[in-house]
Design a protein around this motif. Sequence first.
Motif, PDB file in Angstrom:
ATOM      1  N   SER A  33      58.081  24.402 -55.742  1.00 30.05           N
ATOM      2  CA  SER A  33      59.351  24.377 -55.004  1.00 30.05           C
ATOM      3  C   SER A  33      60.199  25.585 -55.358  1.00 30.05           C
ATOM      4  N   SER A  34      60.213  25.925 -56.635  1.00 26.18           N
ATOM      5  CA  SER A  34      60.956  27.099 -57.080  1.00 26.18           C
ATOM      6  C   SER A  34      60.369  28.367 -56.477  1.00 26.18           C
TER       7      SER A  34
ATOM      8  N   ASN B  52      66.506  23.753 -50.291  1.00 21.25           N
ATOM      9  CA  ASN B  52      66.838  23.123 -51.575  1.00 21.25           C
ATOM     10  C   ASN B  52      67.204  21.650 -51.357  1.00 21.25           C
ATOM     11  N   THR B  53      68.040  21.385 -50.365  1.00 23.18           N
ATOM     12  CA  THR B  53      68.440  20.011 -50.049  1.00 23.18           C
ATOM     13  C   THR B  53      67.237  19.189 -49.598  1.00 23.18           C
TER      14      THR B  53
ATOM     15  N   GLY C 112      62.352  14.148 -53.113  1.00 23.91           N
ATOM     16  CA  GLY C 112      62.094  13.810 -54.507  1.00 23.91           C
ATOM     17  C   GLY C 112      61.532  14.936 -55.353  1.00 23.91           C
ATOM     18  N   GLY C 113      61.572  16.161 -54.850  1.00 26.16           N
ATOM     19  CA  GLY C 113      61.068  17.299 -55.611  1.00 26.16           C
ATOM     20  C   GLY C 113      62.132  17.906 -56.512  1.00 26.16           C
ATOM     21  N   ASP C 114      61.698  18.824 -57.346  1.00 27.42           N
ATOM     22  CA  ASP C 114      62.595  19.532 -58.239  1.00 27.42           C
ATOM     23  C   ASP C 114      62.616  21.005 -57.842  1.00 27.42           C
ATOM     24  N   PRO C 115      63.717  21.471 -57.222  1.00 26.04           N
ATOM     25  CA  PRO C 115      63.759  22.854 -56.760  1.00 26.04           C
ATOM     26  C   PRO C 115      63.817  23.883 -57.890  1.00 26.04           C
ATOM     27  N   GLU C 116      63.998  23.424 -59.113  1.00 24.32           N
ATOM     28  CA  GLU C 116      64.109  24.342 -60.253  1.00 24.32           C
ATOM     29  C   GLU C 116      62.753  24.712 -60.855  1.00 24.32           C
ATOM     30  N   HIS C 117      61.733  23.888 -60.613  1.00 27.47           N
ATOM     31  CA  HIS C 117      60.435  24.098 -61.265  1.00 27.47           C
ATOM     32  C   HIS C 117      59.277  24.015 -60.272  1.00 27.47           C
TER      33      HIS C 117
ATOM     34  N   ILE D  44      64.071  19.682 -50.379  1.00 18.46           N
ATOM     35  CA  ILE D  44      63.209  19.426 -51.542  1.00 18.46           C
ATOM     36  C   ILE D  44      63.765  18.265 -52.365  1.00 18.46           C
ATOM     37  N   ARG D  45      65.069  18.254 -52.595  1.00 20.36           N
ATOM     38  CA  ARG D  45      65.689  17.157 -53.351  1.00 20.36           C
ATOM     39  C   ARG D  45      65.558  15.828 -52.597  1.00 20.36           C
TER      40      ARG D  45
END
Length: 160
Positions: A66-67, A51-52, A58-63, A54-55
């Motif tokens: 990545s999710s 998760n860290t 510059g990614g979005d771990p919620e969508h 991905i952030r």
Amino acid sequence: MSARKPYNPDPHAHPGLAAIALLEAVKAALAFLAAAGLEFSGPAPLRTFVNTLIRHVGGDPEHGSSSTLLDMITPDTVHVGALALVAYGLLRSLEAWGLWRARAWASWLGCISAALYLPLDVYAIIRHPGWASWLLLAVNLVVVWVLARDIGKRRPVTAR
């Protein structure tokens, strides 16, 4: 009882093999430690790390994908990851043993496996230039060079 033959290294072997063997042994030990860490900690710390990461890129771990990746981190996939690390550690241990004993097959294994990393090292320099990327490339180039020289020194010379 038969007497054991003393170890007699190949006189044509490159003197840098022992140093590379130690490097491979350290990589094997780190792989075994990482596998044990995965097994003991389970999926939660790995999910937090991914998760860290991905952030950080510059990614979005919620969508999106990545999710999906985060959802795939389960106890079963952690076991598979640990098993892969153990397999990698065993391969590196075998290579270290072979290089320490100056075996030609170990020079081939090491040369090929180190050469496979070279494009990734160049990519790392392009994406993240810095001393660490350059050092990694330099170490891998030296390993490939030493092992290729060792392989070349062992080839029989044929008369023409």
